[in-house]
Motif scaffolding. Sequence first.
Motif, PDB file in Angstrom:
ATOM      1  N   HIS A 285       0.842  -1.204   0.000  1.00 57.31           N
ATOM      2  CA  HIS A 285       0.000   0.000   0.000  1.00 57.31           C
ATOM      3  C   HIS A 285       0.874   1.250   0.000  1.00 57.31           C
ATOM      4  O   HIS A 285       1.755   1.422   0.833  1.00 57.31           O
ATOM      5  CB  HIS A 285      -0.931   0.024   1.220  1.00 57.31           C
ATOM      6  N   ASN A 309      -1.611  -1.272  -3.922  1.00 54.16           N
ATOM      7  CA  ASN A 309      -2.786  -0.416  -3.747  1.00 54.16           C
ATOM      8  C   ASN A 309      -2.317   1.007  -3.465  1.00 54.16           C
ATOM      9  O   ASN A 309      -1.307   1.209  -2.783  1.00 54.16           O
ATOM     10  CB  ASN A 309      -3.653  -0.906  -2.586  1.00 54.16           C
ATOM     11  N   SER A 311      -3.634   5.150  -2.437  1.00 54.70           N
ATOM     12  CA  SER A 311      -4.724   5.995  -1.948  1.00 54.70           C
ATOM     13  C   SER A 311      -4.193   7.374  -1.591  1.00 54.70           C
ATOM     14  O   SER A 311      -2.985   7.579  -1.443  1.00 54.70           O
ATOM     15  CB  SER A 311      -5.414   5.354  -0.739  1.00 54.70           C
ATOM     16  N   GLN A 326      -9.423   5.929  -2.564  1.00 57.40           N
ATOM     17  CA  GLN A 326      -8.771   4.759  -3.131  1.00 57.40           C
ATOM     18  C   GLN A 326      -8.572   5.002  -4.626  1.00 57.40           C
ATOM     19  O   GLN A 326      -9.543   5.124  -5.373  1.00 57.40           O
ATOM     20  CB  GLN A 326      -9.625   3.507  -2.898  1.00 57.40           C
TER      21      GLN A 326
END
Length: 528
Positions: A285, A309, A311, A326
């Motif tokens: 992340h 990921n 964000s 996101q």
Amino acid sequence: MAFVLTDALHDHAQSAPEREAVVSRGERLSYGELEAQSNQVCRVLLDQGVQRGDRVGLYLDKGVQSILSLYGILKTGACAVPIDPHAEGEGLKRLCRHADIAWLITSPNKRRHVVALASDPDSPLKSLLGMPPLDGVRARTVSWDRIALADDAAVTGRALDLDLALLLYPQQALTAAPLKGAIHTHGSILTFAHWAQKTFALTTQDRLASQAPLHTHYALFDVFASVLGGAVQVLIPEDLLRLPSAHVHHLREQALTVCLTTPATLIQWRFRGGLEERDLPSLRHLICGGRPPSPVHLADLLNHLPDTNASVLFGSAEIPGATLYQIPQPLTDRFMPLPIGAPLRHIDAITVDAEDQVVDGDSPGELLVRTSGMFQGYWNEPDLETSAFAERSCEGKYTHYYHCTGWVGQRLRDGNVRLLGDRAREVTVRDKRIGLDAVEAALATIPAIEEAAVYALPDDRDQTVIEAAVLLQPEAEHVTGTSLRDALRDRLPSEAIPRRIRIEISLPRIAGGEIDHEALAKRAQQGH
């Protein structure tokens, strides 16, 4: 369940004392060592007269000593005041007077600035921890060698969740008036830290890093959320932030799983990080703290991190985490500015117009926010609270207090918020209100621009004019300020187009990597 910020550290030190807790270059502390050494700082502070609610300054570069000192302060029941490690002179003196800092934890590399601070006749300093004896200084000194000899047994029960924990001074000129020290309790910070730990599923398997200095609100993410999850906090050496390729190599070498960074750093990774030759296989992340970066550059960056990921986490010193977005992958729309996301699940946010009426649908307005994770007010500045909070009636029976963020936003149909600007960054040009952030966002959509900064100046008739400074992509040598102004004509109204766009090779920055708009404006006024 943690009720104060030191509970989770104590619990992990009891259950897994050998587990790694903090890493900084060649230094490492286990949870047991972090607990014991922070206990030593706590006991020395108590011996120096620190009591519950006192303010203790933390004037250290981000490293192992600063982390254990922060926990040591909190264990006394006192309030920690992290200070920009680059602060000096009158700004440093003013902050210490403003927060009434009688105890300061520092290190010998700050000796020159600390001597000047302690020699100030109006200084409230009584004790300096981490400093050898200083000639001509009235304040008592306790060296790090002496601290290491203190009792390391735990001192418990000195703080409640309602007690003051931190004063966070936003990144501003410390000589500006007034100073805004955002007051946070153990409970308000834990609200954010618990959310972060759960949202990003931080566990003992994670290695977490943030480049945010301790005096900034984003540092609360790695310092406290990591400990709640029993993760390893990896401290990024400051010198690596100026070397994107070395920075990326360090993250790979440290097997980072979660990283919180800034838009400016992501842009540097995109162009100079060498991600074409190396990837970050352990990174699950990537979090961008602050305003969303240009989608043009972000899309290219994420193409090199297909399994990560990503964000955007947006907040402030008053509300460490306000919204989360996101980022979809692949990011197909490269020219529409990204939203800042939806309010976090523990946050009640409303949008109001200029008449303080709640607006529906996609009408723009100022965001007002209510949450147990927000600040309690500004230290020593009661007049500021008149504009910082708004009372709103709930069903005519209760009164709720919302923080007036100053953020102008627009609710989108999917629940996300598009940030249109900041009241503090609005100016009047030719009788029109112009958001400088909106001009920056428009510049960021021009593919040739790597990064942009917009600021306002008075002209020779004392009227406000807008100017900009930009960094260009390496292959955009042919671009000029005039061609950039022409490219803005179908993006902005005429009064919002900068009078001049300066092409720079670097931009001045404040701690954490954000652009220093004030320094840019001063540079332009001086003709540099």
